[in-house]
Scaffold this active site. Structure first.
Site, PDB file in Angstrom:
ATOM      1  N   GLY A  57      60.338 -71.669 -19.244  1.00  0.00           N
ATOM      2  CA  GLY A  57      61.119 -72.499 -19.850  1.00  0.00           C
ATOM      3  C   GLY A  57      60.093 -73.548 -19.443  1.00  0.00           C
ATOM      4  O   GLY A  57      60.643 -74.955 -18.834  1.00  0.00           O
ATOM      5  N   TRP A  59      57.191 -75.212 -19.305  1.00  0.00           N
ATOM      6  CA  TRP A  59      56.438 -76.343 -20.056  1.00  0.00           C
ATOM      7  C   TRP A  59      57.169 -77.666 -20.872  1.00  0.00           C
ATOM      8  O   TRP A  59      57.154 -78.756 -21.570  1.00  0.00           O
ATOM      9  CB  TRP A  59      56.085 -75.576 -21.349  1.00  0.00           C
ATOM     10  CG  TRP A  59      54.628 -75.106 -20.919  1.00  0.00           C
ATOM     11  CD1 TRP A  59      53.519 -74.838 -19.884  1.00  0.00           C
ATOM     12  CD2 TRP A  59      53.300 -74.812 -20.945  1.00  0.00           C
ATOM     13  NE1 TRP A  59      53.014 -74.692 -19.382  1.00  0.00           N
ATOM     14  CE2 TRP A  59      52.252 -74.440 -20.248  1.00  0.00           C
ATOM     15  CE3 TRP A  59      52.766 -75.174 -22.999  1.00  0.00           C
ATOM     16  CZ2 TRP A  59      50.913 -74.404 -21.301  1.00  0.00           C
ATOM     17  CZ3 TRP A  59      51.531 -75.241 -23.016  1.00  0.00           C
ATOM     18  CH2 TRP A  59      50.000 -74.237 -22.256  1.00  0.00           C
ATOM     19  N   ASP A  77      61.350 -67.656 -26.976  1.00  0.00           N
ATOM     20  CA  ASP A  77      60.674 -66.627 -26.952  1.00  0.00           C
ATOM     21  C   ASP A  77      61.110 -65.371 -26.870  1.00  0.00           C
ATOM     22  O   ASP A  77      62.301 -65.138 -27.673  1.00  0.00           O
ATOM     23  CB  ASP A  77      60.623 -66.647 -24.614  1.00  0.00           C
ATOM     24  CG  ASP A  77      59.275 -66.212 -24.129  1.00  0.00           C
ATOM     25  OD1 ASP A  77      58.852 -67.101 -24.260  1.00  0.00           O
ATOM     26  OD2 ASP A  77      60.117 -65.053 -24.200  1.00  0.00           O
ATOM     27  N   ASP A  93      61.407 -63.041 -31.823  1.00  0.00           N
ATOM     28  CA  ASP A  93      59.644 -63.143 -31.628  1.00  0.00           C
ATOM     29  C   ASP A  93      58.796 -63.773 -32.370  1.00  0.00           C
ATOM     30  O   ASP A  93      59.036 -64.151 -33.935  1.00  0.00           O
ATOM     31  CB  ASP A  93      58.823 -61.106 -32.055  1.00  0.00           C
ATOM     32  CG  ASP A  93      58.189 -60.892 -31.930  1.00  0.00           C
ATOM     33  OD1 ASP A  93      56.828 -61.440 -32.072  1.00  0.00           O
ATOM     34  OD2 ASP A  93      57.358 -59.440 -31.774  1.00  0.00           O
ATOM     35  N   ASP A 118      51.633 -70.811 -25.196  1.00  0.00           N
ATOM     36  CA  ASP A 118      51.201 -70.238 -24.262  1.00  0.00           C
ATOM     37  C   ASP A 118      52.044 -68.207 -24.118  1.00  0.00           C
ATOM     38  O   ASP A 118      51.876 -67.926 -22.593  1.00  0.00           O
ATOM     39  CB  ASP A 118      52.319 -71.294 -23.142  1.00  0.00           C
ATOM     40  CG  ASP A 118      51.644 -70.848 -21.499  1.00  0.00           C
ATOM     41  OD1 ASP A 118      50.207 -70.144 -21.153  1.00  0.00           O
ATOM     42  OD2 ASP A 118      52.141 -70.624 -20.288  1.00  0.00           O
ATOM     43  N   LYS A 158      47.370 -71.075 -25.727  1.00  0.00           N
ATOM     44  CA  LYS A 158      46.176 -70.788 -24.230  1.00  0.00           C
ATOM     45  C   LYS A 158      45.221 -69.543 -25.370  1.00  0.00           C
ATOM     46  O   LYS A 158      45.750 -68.691 -26.093  1.00  0.00           O
ATOM     47  CB  LYS A 158      47.351 -69.962 -23.661  1.00  0.00           C
ATOM     48  CG  LYS A 158      46.356 -68.950 -22.152  1.00  0.00           C
ATOM     49  CD  LYS A 158      46.982 -68.483 -21.148  1.00  0.00           C
ATOM     50  CE  LYS A 158      47.984 -67.489 -21.684  1.00  0.00           C
ATOM     51  NZ  LYS A 158      49.252 -66.829 -20.845  1.00  0.00           N
TER      52      LYS A 158
HETATM   53  C1  LIG Z   1      52.482 -67.377 -19.578  1.00  0.00           C
HETATM   54  S1  LIG Z   1      54.457 -67.080 -20.568  1.00  0.00           S
HETATM   55  C2  LIG Z   1      54.576 -68.365 -20.887  1.00  0.00           C
HETATM   56  C3  LIG Z   1      54.828 -70.037 -20.036  1.00  0.00           C
HETATM   57  C4  LIG Z   1      55.286 -70.934 -20.209  1.00  0.00           C
HETATM   58  N1  LIG Z   1      54.548 -71.987 -21.117  1.00  0.00           N
HETATM   59  C5  LIG Z   1      56.376 -71.774 -18.756  1.00  0.00           C
HETATM   60  O1  LIG Z   1      55.887 -72.636 -18.492  1.00  0.00           O
HETATM   61  O2  LIG Z   1      57.534 -71.132 -19.038  1.00  0.00           O
HETATM   62  C6  LIG Z   1      54.179 -66.538 -21.798  1.00  0.00           C
HETATM   63  C7  LIG Z   1      55.229 -65.763 -22.508  1.00  0.00           C
HETATM   64  O3  LIG Z   1      55.010 -65.444 -23.700  1.00  0.00           O
HETATM   65  C8  LIG Z   1      56.046 -64.322 -24.553  1.00  0.00           C
HETATM   66  N2  LIG Z   1      55.856 -63.947 -25.404  1.00  0.00           N
HETATM   67  C9  LIG Z   1      54.822 -62.804 -25.815  1.00  0.00           C
HETATM   68  N3  LIG Z   1      54.824 -62.209 -26.911  1.00  0.00           N
HETATM   69  C10 LIG Z   1      55.137 -62.669 -27.803  1.00  0.00           C
HETATM   70  C11 LIG Z   1      56.430 -62.987 -28.567  1.00  0.00           C
HETATM   71  N4  LIG Z   1      55.879 -62.059 -29.558  1.00  0.00           N
HETATM   72  N5  LIG Z   1      56.958 -63.776 -29.247  1.00  0.00           N
HETATM   73  C12 LIG Z   1      57.478 -64.491 -28.047  1.00  0.00           C
HETATM   74  N6  LIG Z   1      57.575 -64.776 -27.240  1.00  0.00           N
HETATM   75  C13 LIG Z   1      56.023 -63.890 -26.790  1.00  0.00           C
HETATM   76  C14 LIG Z   1      56.495 -63.969 -23.255  1.00  0.00           C
HETATM   77  O4  LIG Z   1      57.783 -63.942 -22.814  1.00  0.00           O
HETATM   78  C15 LIG Z   1      56.441 -64.861 -21.921  1.00  0.00           C
HETATM   79  O5  LIG Z   1      57.886 -65.210 -21.786  1.00  0.00           O
END
Ligand SMILES: C[S@@+](CC[C@H](N)C(=O)[O-])C[C@H]1O[C@@H](n2cnc3c(N)ncnc32)[C@H](O)[C@@H]1O
Length: 921
Positions: A57, A59, A77, A93, A118, A158
């Site tokens: 969280g 962002w 997420d 998802d 992200d 990203k």
């Molecule tokens: C780098 S983190 C994001 C960090 C976030 N932007 C922050 O500032 O806190 C990447 C996130 O993508 C999520 N993620 C990956 N695949 C996903 C999907 N198919 N659906 C939802 N979330 C996904 C992961 O659970 C992970 O928490």
């Protein structure tokens, strides 16, 4: 990323990590959004935001902070997100239909201004691996964005630099006006991630499903670049991996078990694509770690392949081969039988062989030539550099000695022939004659086909070199040819100088005037008898005579004398030679013994007859301290001389004046000198002709030059007046002249002093045979240094100051005009007063009143009091309509407005016009 990962990796706890902690952000990634927003400013003007893959969280925190209050912020997420104020979050998802429906139900009719993504597949995490790759995740997020974004909205995602990168970018560009990829500073350099900011969503009504279909967008196009290994034989050459990283592997660090290298079919490619080899597999432990071939060095090389050099890679490959042999993966190659040396030489026919040989020889020769040239150039360059650094002097490197074609400018061959070098050995042990180039030839003239000026300068330098040598060595007959060269050089110089003067004459009026004067025959100094050629010949003879006697002694003296040539230029040397020469003059006749005895007889005055005759000459007449007797005798003698009456008169005057002679004005002096000279001349002529028997003294007849031109003749009226005018105009403009004048006026100097002062080295400087350019120079530089006094300088200064203080012509004229006008007025008043005075029908009292009035009027006009200044205040701004005294104004004032000014000007103009028209009438 539901669970917080332990960040223990080196460099992971960086400044953003600590900053995030300090500022209460849940993830350091928060700063990436901060920096992106700083650059593109998309948060401040957004009201609805969707953050896909938002856990934990960070962002969302930034968004709620930056976006306006009461904005709608939704986060999704796979992992649950700790609740945040004013933020809606749910676990889903993002690739599922459920996620889309949840979002729709959350947003209702709203549309998002910004969609953030992200997400990254959870590679290596404990939970179920996501089937999607990063690129597919991006495409899925884009799909959602196209559904929920407002027209003109922004999508920030990203991406990793993979082979899908360009395809993704292309898709973005189809849907957004502006698409930019950027890497914020908080994104680690080791990470392959970059962020693409897509702005101005075009919101097309219908989007071709192919755009968002991963199968279609990421259809394979093999470029052969992916996984291209590093060139292990040239590790310094790094090729750019334009196609990005492998799918699913977004780390830059790759590890492999060492056994894989041993068994790899292409070890070179393996070495190039891996960062580190580990020894963890059973095979590695069994065959590699305990092997004698696996040295510590090999292990160190395996630890980090990216820092290895060519040699290290070679040793690794060798190590691999040894291991393979040891474990039996490879067999030792059997030694090959020694090949029999049965080389068959194809027979070439003769012509071919000769041609081939010639070609080889020619090629070899040209190669050698090139090498030689290059080496020579390098040598020269090096020497020039050394010379610039002051390490050597030009002569050290022989640059100056070589002429254009390798010819030398001069040599000491001739000196050697003349035994000069022997003398050098005696005189100057520092100079080793063997060092000199025997090929050098002093007399050799290498100047051919060059321009005159070049030739002259070359000859000049040559002459200078020669002079130097002259100063060091005594050069005898062998130098004759060099003297010829000198003469040639002098001729050339004279020619050049003549040409120069002609050019000067063409453009310079002064030079023309000067030339005219010279033609007229102004005094140019005393000249010798006979022609110049004779002189030079005799001089040469004399020089030879001086130098001839003893070689050895002259050698030893030669250095200190620094050459007789030098002395020739000096006046002293000239005088010496002239005296010597005059003793040889065939025109002079010696006295016999009886005559000499007669001359030695003493007279009544105590002097010998010879001495008396000498002092009886006219030049000694009138000198201070001359006794009466002598005067009388002189008088008698002069009385005998009845040819020139004026002479007599003058001489009488002289005797009468006695000491007063010294106070004669300059004209008188000149005239006197002229007469003395004439008398001398006359006597000399008589002596030469043998008319006067009593004159036993040898007299040198005066040359014609002496008669006519050399001494300024007081009898030439034209010249006389010209000189007099010149003297009156210019003579006292220098401090020297003023000093002389003052000393004469104050009787500090006498005529004798002046005559004495006239005997300077400049007055007797011999000018014959000297080149014109030299004489020209002498005129400027070889001038007597006359004394000056402070008083004289002051007088000149005052005079100059008075000149400077004089008003300029215009002012002087204006002043004169004013004076004239005043005089005219006075004249008028005078006339009027006369008229009043002459009037008969008025009383005396009335007359005086009338005249007084006239005078008062005249005086009044002069002594008019200046009008008091009235300040004009324009009635505008705060002064508009103000009846009292305007603020800040002191003294007399007058309120005016622009109208008044104009009217005033108009009135004046009309009045002036009227006045003018009246006058015409
Ligand atoms: C780098 S983190 C994001 C960090 C976030 N932007 C922050 O500032 O806190 C990447 C996130 O993508 C999520 N993620 C990956 N695949 C996903 C999907 N198919 N659906 C939802 N979330 C996904 C992961 O659970 C992970 O928490």
């Amino acid at each position: 990323m539901g669970k917080i990962q332990k960040k223990t990796g080196k460099g992971r706890l960086d400044k953003y990590y600590h900053m995030a902690k300090e500022q209460g952000y849940r993830a350091r990634s928060a700063f990436k959004l901060v920096q992106l927003n700083k650059k593109y400013n998309f948060l401040e003007r957004s009201k609805v935001l969707i953050d896909l893959c938002a856990a934990p969280g960070g962002w969302l925190q930034v968004a709620s902070k930056m976006m306006p209050v009461s904005s709608l912020i939704v986060g999704v997420d796979l992992a649950p997100i700790k609740p945040l104020p004013n933020v809606i979050t749910f676990v889903e998802d993002i690739t599922t239909e459920k996620c889309r429906s949840t979002l729709r139900s959350t947003l209702k009719t709203w549309k998002a201004d910004v969609v953030l993504h992200d997400g990254a597949p959870n590679v290596g995490a404990a939970w179920v691996q996501d089937a999607f790759t990063q690129s597919e995740l991006v495409l899925q997020s884009l799909k959602l964005a196209t559904e929920f974004l407002n027209k003109g909205g922004s999508f920030v995602t990203k991406v990793f630099r993979s082979k899908d990168y360009n395809n993704l970018m292309w898709v973005f560009q189809q849907l957004f006006k502006k698409v930019e990829a950027t890497k914020p500073p908080s994104s680690r350099n080791v990470s392959a991630e970059i962020f693409v900011v897509c702005r101005d969503f075009l919101a097309p009504k219908k989007i071709d499903p192919k755009f968002l279909d991963p199968k279609h967008v990421f259809s394979e196009v093999d470029t052969g670049m992916i996984g291209q290994p590093m060139d292990v034989f040239h590790p310094e050459k790094h090729k750019r991996q334009r196609e990005g990283y492998e799918d699913g592997n977004y780390t830059l660090h790759k590890t492999m078990d060492a056994w894989e290298l041993i068994t790899a079919p292409d070890p070179v490619a393996t070495l190039g694509s891996v960062n580190q080899f580990t020894f963890q597999s059973d095979e590695s432990r069994q065959h590699l770690i305990n092997s004698a071939d696996t040295t510590e060095e090999i292990k160190a090389c395996c630890a980090d392949l990216k820092v290895l050099g060519k040699k290290d890679f070679k040793s690794l490959l060798k190590w691999r081969l040894n291991i393979r042999l040891a474990v039996g993966l490879d067999k030792k190659p059997e030694p090959k039988p020694v090949a029999q040396e049965t080389v068959e030489i194809a027979a070439l026919d003769d012509i071919e062989a000769v041609e081939e040989h010639a070609a080889t020889a020619a090629a070899e020769e040209s190669r050698q030539d090139r090498i030689r040239r290059r080496q020579k150039n390098e040598r020269v360059q090096k020497n020039v550099q050394r010379m610039q650094l002051g390490m050597i002097i030009p002569t050290d490197i022989g640059l100056e000695q070589d002429g254009p074609d390798g010819q030398s400018l001069f040599s000491l061959t001739k000196i050697q022939k003349a035994g000069g070098l022997k003398k050098v050995r005696k005189g100057d042990t520092d100079i080793d004659p063997e060092e000199f180039n025997p090929d050098m030839d002093m007399g050799e003239d290498i100047v051919t086909g060059e321009t005159d000026s070049k030739a002259i300068s070359r000859r000049k330098s040559k002459s200078m070199v020669k002079e130097d040598i002259d100063a060091q060595f005594v050069v005898d007959d062998a130098m004759d040819s060099d003297n010829d060269g000198d003469a040639e050089l002098m001729e050339d110089l004279d020619d050049m100088y003549e040409q120069y003067k002609e050019r000067q004459l063409e453009r310079d009026a002064k030079m023309r005037a000067k030339a005219k004067r010279e033609d007229k025959g102004e005094w140019k100094g005393f000249k010798k008898n006979g022609s110049g050629d004779e002189d030079s010949d005799s001089e040469d003879d004399e020089l030879e005579a001086v130098n001839a006697p003893n070689d050895d002694t002259s050698d030893s003296e030669s250095d200190s004398d620094s050459g007789a040539d030098d002395e020739e230029g000096l006046p002293g040397a000239r005088i010496k030679k002239t005296i010597k020469k005059s003793s040889k003059n065939p025109l002079l006749v010696g006295l016999d013994d009886a005559e000499q005895a007669e001359l030695r007889k003493k007279t009544a005055s105590g002097l010998t007859k010879g001495a008396k005759m000498f002092f009886d000459q006219d030049v000694f007449k009138g000198l201070v301290g001359e006794d009466e007797e002598d005067d009388e005798e002189d008088e008698d003698e002069n009385e005998d001389d009845a040819d020139d009456e004026s002479n007599e008169d003058d001489e009488d005057d002289e005797q009468e004046d006695g000491e007063d002679d010294v106070e004669m004005d300059s004209d008188e002096e000149i005239r006197q000198l002229s007469k003395n000279r004439k008398a001398l001349k006359r006597k000399a002529t008589e002596a030469a002709e043998g008319d006067a028997e009593e004159d036993d003294i040898e007299m040198v007849p005066v040359s014609k030059e002496f008669e006519g031109d050399e001494i300024w003749d007081g009898e030439s009226d034209e010249e006389d007046s010209r000189k007099r005018k010149q003297i009156s105009e210019y003579s006292l403009i220098t401090a020297e002249a003023m000093t002389l004048a003052q000393s004469l006026v104050n009787k500090q100097a006498t005529k004798a002093d002046l005559i004495d002062q006239g005997f300077t080295k400049q007055a007797f400087a011999e000018k014959d045979g000297l080149p014109a350019w030299f004489l020209e120079d002498e005129q400027f530089h070889n001038i007597p240094n006359l004394p000056i006094t402070k008083e004289a300088v002051q007088v000149i200064k005052d005079r100059m100051r008075a000149l400077d203080a004089r008003p300029i012509k215009k002012i002087a004229e204006a002043k004169a005009r004013k004076k004239y006008r005043e005089a005219q007025k006075l004249l008028k008043i005078q006339k009027k007063a006369d008229a009043i005075n002459d009037t008969e029908d008025i009383s005396e009292k009335q007359k005086s009143i009338g005249i007084a009035k006239l005078l008062a009027k005249a005086a009044g006009a002069k002594n008019k009091k200046p009008k008091k200044e009235v300040k004009l205040v324009v009635a505008k701004g705060s002064n508009k309509g103000n009846k009292g005294r305007p603020k800040g104004v002191k003294g007399r004032y007058k309120m005016v407005d622009s109208r008044m000014k104009k009217e005033l000007r108009a009135t004046k103009r009309i009045a002036k016009k009227a006045k003018g028209s009246n006058r015409k009438k």
